[in-house]
Design an enzyme around this catalytic site. Sequence first.
Site, PDB file in Angstrom:
ATOM      1  CE  LYS A 114      -1.580   1.873   4.095  1.00 10.31           C
ATOM      2  NZ  LYS A 114      -0.518   2.420   4.970  1.00 10.31           N
ATOM      3  CG  HIS A 147      -4.701  -0.181   8.003  1.00  8.87           C
ATOM      4  ND1 HIS A 147      -4.283  -1.049   7.014  1.00  8.87           N
ATOM      5  CD2 HIS A 147      -3.605   0.536   8.344  1.00  8.87           C
ATOM      6  CE1 HIS A 147      -2.995  -0.854   6.775  1.00  8.87           C
ATOM      7  NE2 HIS A 147      -2.561   0.102   7.564  1.00  8.87           N
ATOM      8  CD  GLU A 181      -0.320   4.785  14.436  1.00  9.06           C
ATOM      9  OE1 GLU A 181       0.119   3.695  14.059  1.00  9.06           O
ATOM     10  OE2 GLU A 181      -0.294   5.807  13.733  1.00  9.06           O
ATOM     11  CE  LYS A 193       0.916   8.143  11.754  1.00  5.83           C
ATOM     12  NZ  LYS A 193       1.286   6.726  11.846  1.00  5.83           N
TER      13      LYS A 193
HETATM   14  C1  BG6 Z   1       0.607   1.656   8.388  1.00  8.33           C
HETATM   15  C2  BG6 Z   1       0.578   3.160   8.349  1.00  8.33           C
HETATM   16  O1  BG6 Z   1      -0.069   1.116   7.298  1.00  8.33           O
HETATM   17  O2  BG6 Z   1       0.007   1.201   9.592  1.00  8.33           O
HETATM   18  C3  BG6 Z   1       1.253   3.743   9.569  1.00  8.33           C
HETATM   19  O3  BG6 Z   1       1.238   3.608   7.175  1.00  8.33           O
HETATM   20  C4  BG6 Z   1       0.684   3.160  10.832  1.00  8.33           C
HETATM   21  O4  BG6 Z   1       1.139   5.152   9.587  1.00  8.33           O
HETATM   22  C5  BG6 Z   1       0.681   1.632  10.748  1.00  8.33           C
HETATM   23  O5  BG6 Z   1       1.478   3.582  11.920  1.00  8.33           O
HETATM   24  C6  BG6 Z   1      -0.014   1.022  11.965  1.00  8.33           C
HETATM   25  O6  BG6 Z   1       0.111  -0.362  11.910  1.00  8.33           O
HETATM   26  P1  BG6 Z   1       0.044  -1.215  13.247  1.00  8.33           P
HETATM   27  O7  BG6 Z   1       0.109  -2.630  12.787  1.00  8.33           O
HETATM   28  O8  BG6 Z   1       1.227  -0.815  14.074  1.00  8.33           O
HETATM   29  O9  BG6 Z   1      -1.251  -0.853  13.930  1.00  8.33           O
END
Ligand code: BG6
Length: 462
Positions: free
Chosen positions: A138, A230, A206, A316
């Site tokens: 992606k 996601h 996050e 974020k």
């Molecule tokens: C990624 C994004 O696809 O997913 C990031 O580009 C994000 O910005 C990440 O931090 C989060 O993934 P996970 O598995 O840590 O929740």
Amino acid sequence: MPSFQSDALVFFGATGDLAYKQIFPSIQGLIRDEGLDVPIIGVAKSGWSLDQLKARAKDSLEHHGGIDEKAFRKMTELLRYVDGDYANAATFAAVRKELGAAKSPLHYLAIPPSLFGVAAEGLAKSGCAENARVVIEKPFGHDLASARDLNHILRQYFPEESIFRIDHYLGKEPVQNILYTRFANPVFEPIWNRTYVRSIQITMAENFGVQDRGRFYDEAGTIRDVVQNHMLQVLANLTMDPPTGEDHEATRDQKASLLKAVRPLTPASVVRGQYNGYKSVMGVAAGSTTETFVAVKLFIDTWRWADVPVYIRAGKELPVTATEVIVEFKRPPRETFGEIVPGTSSHMRMRVSPDITIALGVRVKLPGERMIGNDVELMLQRQAGADEPPYQRLLGDAMRGIGDLFARQDLIDAQWRIVEPVLGNVTPLYTYERGTWGPEEANQLIGTDGPWINPQVSDAKH
Ligand code: BG6
């Protein structure tokens, strides 16, 4: 068509960030857990030697998951390196040479999207695409039109069943568990609809910023980075109809129907935010209006979900790192006990990370003479985290030709169609302080359907 095991793994972008954080650990895991034993060819344009790539692999594992001596030794035996420009036919000729006797390789394109087309063409012209599979990282496109263009390019060289579009959320154990819990228990299905559900909330928080990804992130923003993919995939698992029939595409078919029924977002249903300090991150444009936070309200136009508001929030530099789904059930039609219950009612809570939790929230009576209660949660599942990292699961599936946990083109199109009207600067951008839950306007968006339910995490940073 019976699926076969790919007999070589070629990964483009071998010296890059994704290889460092995800691909080397996944390869080591596949060697350790599944006995992967095929040529592994890293490709990049960095002027490196094979020894440098091996050193990078070691460093990657030391920082991401640890070294398994036996599997790592095997990995270094299997590893090859091709250095070259993706626009140069000689690069692909060298890849073909390294493939040796391999007849059905898997090519993992962990490279910037602008290079997908030229790499796919290089693979085809050199004979590397024959009987091959291709994994695409992606973002799959920048909007609906570019996603379709990209697909058009790939389809010139690869049939649909050989294209694996990664959304690593689909490889996450708890995301699959949403589907499993719903459809392995007949008790949930009768209440999983507009008659019983008051609202749905999905939060992906996050507690860190964009770190060293300023340049990439500034062109994407939260909607493209995590909502289009996601979050909408989580929503689809949560709200789709049960798969029907024997067809192995049954699950993806139902997901596609659901996503096609999601009403496209309108500016009034979106609040964008940017954390204070984002503009000084390296790679971010001086006057950037890219969002690092977004809250959206959406509706699914089906009989099952008509008028049930769905709220998604991602960002974020929020107070915690956690992804959690709350399905909130309606209050009883009459308040028999005259209780004024603020906020919550009964709910189902599904936490995707950092821990994995499925909990059913209900109200029970407090001991004593008065008919008053408190909220408790019945823990259906609680574990620290998943054993198998999502990338390992997905890479293993792609090597075996199993596409169930990858995004099909019609799903990608449906996801872009939902977010397309609010991409760019069509909505205002509000500033928020780091360590807060985003701009105040997000609370106004949820209004009386709220409040937002913030995931409770014990080791919050801020
Ligand atoms: C990624 C994004 O696809 O997913 C990031 O580009 C994000 O910005 C990440 O931090 C989060 O993934 P996970 O598995 O840590 O929740």
